[in-house]
Design an enzyme around this catalytic site. Structure first.
Site, PDB file in Angstrom:
ATOM      1  N   SER A 170      -8.047   2.391   7.180  1.00  0.00           N
ATOM      2  CA  SER A 170      -8.005   3.103   5.938  1.00  0.00           C
ATOM      3  C   SER A 170      -9.182   3.154   5.390  1.00  0.00           C
ATOM      4  O   SER A 170      -9.453   2.005   4.449  1.00  0.00           O
ATOM      5  CB  SER A 170      -6.653   2.614   5.679  1.00  0.00           C
ATOM      6  N   LYS A 190      -8.993   6.483   9.130  1.00  0.00           N
ATOM      7  CA  LYS A 190      -8.137   7.406   8.023  1.00  0.00           C
ATOM      8  C   LYS A 190      -9.176   7.492   7.061  1.00  0.00           C
ATOM      9  O   LYS A 190      -9.553   6.223   6.358  1.00  0.00           O
ATOM     10  CB  LYS A 190      -6.567   6.946   7.558  1.00  0.00           C
ATOM     11  N   LYS A 212      -9.997   7.943   2.632  1.00  0.00           N
ATOM     12  CA  LYS A 212      -8.678   8.017   1.551  1.00  0.00           C
ATOM     13  C   LYS A 212     -10.064   9.496   0.648  1.00  0.00           C
ATOM     14  O   LYS A 212     -11.443   9.769   0.561  1.00  0.00           O
ATOM     15  CB  LYS A 212      -9.411   7.040   0.080  1.00  0.00           C
ATOM     16  N   ASP A 264      -5.860  11.209   2.994  1.00  0.00           N
ATOM     17  CA  ASP A 264      -5.115  10.552   2.417  1.00  0.00           C
ATOM     18  C   ASP A 264      -5.282  10.906   0.724  1.00  0.00           C
ATOM     19  O   ASP A 264      -6.567   9.471   0.534  1.00  0.00           O
ATOM     20  CB  ASP A 264      -4.572   8.941   2.696  1.00  0.00           C
ATOM     21  N   GLU A 305      -1.975  12.986   4.049  1.00  0.00           N
ATOM     22  CA  GLU A 305      -0.935  12.000   3.856  1.00  0.00           C
ATOM     23  C   GLU A 305      -0.965  12.141   2.379  1.00  0.00           C
ATOM     24  O   GLU A 305      -2.253  12.566   1.306  1.00  0.00           O
ATOM     25  CB  GLU A 305      -1.806  10.337   4.085  1.00  0.00           C
ATOM     26  N   ASP A 338       4.063   9.786   2.054  1.00  0.00           N
ATOM     27  CA  ASP A 338       3.669   7.952   1.789  1.00  0.00           C
ATOM     28  C   ASP A 338       4.828   7.295   0.144  1.00  0.00           C
ATOM     29  O   ASP A 338       6.042   7.182   0.822  1.00  0.00           O
ATOM     30  CB  ASP A 338       1.789   7.812   1.657  1.00  0.00           C
ATOM     31  N   GLY A 350      -0.114   0.213   5.551  1.00  0.00           N
ATOM     32  CA  GLY A 350      -0.562  -1.432   4.956  1.00  0.00           C
ATOM     33  C   GLY A 350      -0.825  -1.253   3.609  1.00  0.00           C
ATOM     34  O   GLY A 350      -0.536   0.212   2.616  1.00  0.00           O
TER      35      GLY A 350
HETATM   36  O1  OSB Z   1      -2.016   5.039   0.003  1.00  0.00           O
HETATM   37  O2  OSB Z   1      -1.566   4.030   2.304  1.00  0.00           O
HETATM   38  C1  OSB Z   1      -2.258   3.360   1.283  1.00  0.00           C
HETATM   39  C2  OSB Z   1      -3.834   0.642   0.746  1.00  0.00           C
HETATM   40  C3  OSB Z   1      -2.974   0.385  -0.903  1.00  0.00           C
HETATM   41  C4  OSB Z   1      -2.336   0.862  -1.472  1.00  0.00           C
HETATM   42  C5  OSB Z   1      -2.007   2.753  -0.865  1.00  0.00           C
HETATM   43  C6  OSB Z   1      -2.645   2.307   0.542  1.00  0.00           C
HETATM   44  C7  OSB Z   1      -3.661   2.070   0.830  1.00  0.00           C
HETATM   45  C8  OSB Z   1      -4.275   2.485   2.488  1.00  0.00           C
HETATM   46  C9  OSB Z   1      -4.850   0.466   2.752  1.00  0.00           C
HETATM   47  O3  OSB Z   1      -4.159   3.550   2.865  1.00  0.00           O
HETATM   48  C10 OSB Z   1      -3.923   0.124   4.006  1.00  0.00           C
HETATM   49  C11 OSB Z   1      -4.315  -1.145   4.212  1.00  0.00           C
HETATM   50  O4  OSB Z   1      -5.249  -0.844   5.813  1.00  0.00           O
HETATM   51  O5  OSB Z   1      -3.345  -1.741   4.749  1.00  0.00           O
HETATM   52 MG    MG Z   2      -0.514   6.175   1.512  1.00  0.00          MG
END
Ligand code: OSB
Ligand code: MG
Length: 386
Positions: A153, A179, A181, A206, A231, A256, A308
């Site tokens: 991510s 993924k 953001k 996301d 997401e 999520d 995560g």
């Molecule tokens: O929205 O999935 C999310 C990290 C912190 C808070 C929210 C999210 C995330 C991630 C990273 O997308 C997930 C990871 O690499 O553990």
């Molecule tokens: Mg998310």
């Protein structure tokens, strides 16, 4: 509305029959680990991982849980302080020896919400019980071992060239999917740039709730980039408007933040609000509730994956164990340790094999060894409760 999902009786994991041992020592430990790089969502930037760990000791065996709550409420409403409060005042008094995990979950059901606090406790108990039985956690949960898919991510970047650099760096390792953001002003052109540079990459986005239904036309432009899913485009608390948006998009939506428990998942499926669910065990109240959600989704023919929370190696090990469940068909946000931390508090580190898969660590419980000297090095506060 699709009534079927409201009535489906979800089977439970055999772990609900495991019995709670006596707890001789209970510690709440706050750790702070610097991230290799700050991580940004549409909402906030985190430069460090600050987490509450629960250490349970029973007759020389130690189980560990990690809470996914941040010190701030910028992902979810729970914070490390609310978790500490709920744990000490309302969950701790219920931790009596001899009851089964299923009985404990029923006893704490009057505590409304606070899934992150509950997950921390359930994590530590399941790890402790599995270690006492010298069995891996997945086995206690009734799940056979398997290798786990990987995904990364990438946080919000400052510019499109910086994003392309971040993707290139991620692709130097054999991740199964990437993924991105996204947020308002950093969306269509940013995704287009990545898609043009990598036409075949398994890619998703996301938004962490940054859009509203009035942005449907803009979000529909993302349909051009064959994303596997988008997401949480809409509010962190919404389900119904996601259903309306899903009717307007070809790209599958994934929820999520909106899914706190099995009931939320039922609502989302019944309303056709999404075609995928991101299950974070730390958000939905633990491993057992996660397996219930996965079973419901499997019954509905809906894919799930494990998200995560940039966890330390303790939380990441639970995410790995969870993904042995059959419903977890999609790569999740489980990345290599080195992408988060220069030094972690467990061994072994998560490393991708040449084909991008992650091997389950093969010890008892979560399978990782917690390095207590490292924990001490990163400890901000330690409270011995018993
Ligand atoms: O929205 O999935 C999310 C990290 C912190 C808070 C929210 C999210 C995330 C991630 C990273 O997308 C997930 C990871 O690499 O553990
Ligand atoms: Mg998310």
């Amino acid at each position: 509305m699709d009534q079927q999902f409201l009535h489906y009786v979800v089977p439970d994991s055999p772990a609900v029959d495991a019995r709670m041992p006596a707890l001789h020592k209970i510690d709440l430990i706050t750790v702070r680990l610097p991230f290799v790089k700050p991580f940004s969502t549409s909402v906030h930037t985190w430069a460090v991982k600050e987490a509450l760990l629960l250490r349970l000791e029973s007759g020389g065996v130690v189980g560990w849980g990690e809470c996914v709550a941040d010190p701030d409420p910028y992902y979810a409403s729970e914070t490390t302080q609310t978790v500490r409060h709920i744990f000490k005042e309302f969950l701790l008094p219920l931790l009596t020896r001899g009851q089964t995990i299923g009985e404990l979950l029923k006893r704490w059901s009057p505590v409304r919400g606070h899934g992150m606090a509950k997950a921390m406790v359930e994590n530590a108990l399941l790890d402790l019980i599995a270690r006492q039985q010298s069995r891996p956690l997945h086995e206690l949960l009734g799940l056979p071992a398997r290798r786990i898919q990987s995904g990364i991510s990438l946080g919000i970047q400052d510019s499109i060239p910086a994003l392309l650099d971040a993707v290139a760096e991620a692709m130097s390792r054999p991740y199964h999917r990437v993924k991105l953001k996204i947020m308002q002003g950093k969306d269509v052109e940013w995704v287009r740039a990545v898609r043009e540079a990598y036409p075949k990459l398994t890619l998703m986005a996301d938004a962490n709730g940054d859009y509203r239904l009035e942005h449907a036309a803009l979000l529909r432009e993302l349909d051009a980039f064959s994303l596997t899913m988008i997401e949480q485009p809409l509010s962190y608390s919404d389900i119904v408007q996601h259903a309306a948006l899903q009717r307007e998009l070809a790209t599958p939506l994934c929820l999520d933040e909106s899914i706190h428990d099995l009931d939320d998942a039922r609502s989302a499926l019944a309303l056709k609000a999404c075609r995928v669910i991101n299950i974070k065990q730390g958000r939905v109240g633990g491993m057992i509730e996660s397996l219930r959600i996965a079973a419901l989704c499997q019954h509905a023919g809906i894919d799930v994956w494990s998200g995560g929370m940039d966890e330390t190696g303790i939380g990441r090990a639970f995410n790995l164990q969870l993904q042995t469940a059959p419903g977890f068909t999609l790569p999740g946000d489980t990345s290599e340790t080195a992408r988060y931390f220069n030094e972690d508090i467990v061994e072994p580190a998560v490393v991708l094999a040449d084909d991008g898969f992650i091997a389950l660590p093969d010890g008892a419980g979560t399978g990782v060894a917690i390095l207590e000297d490292r924990v001490a090095r990163y400890t901000l506060a330690r409270e011995q409760i018993r």
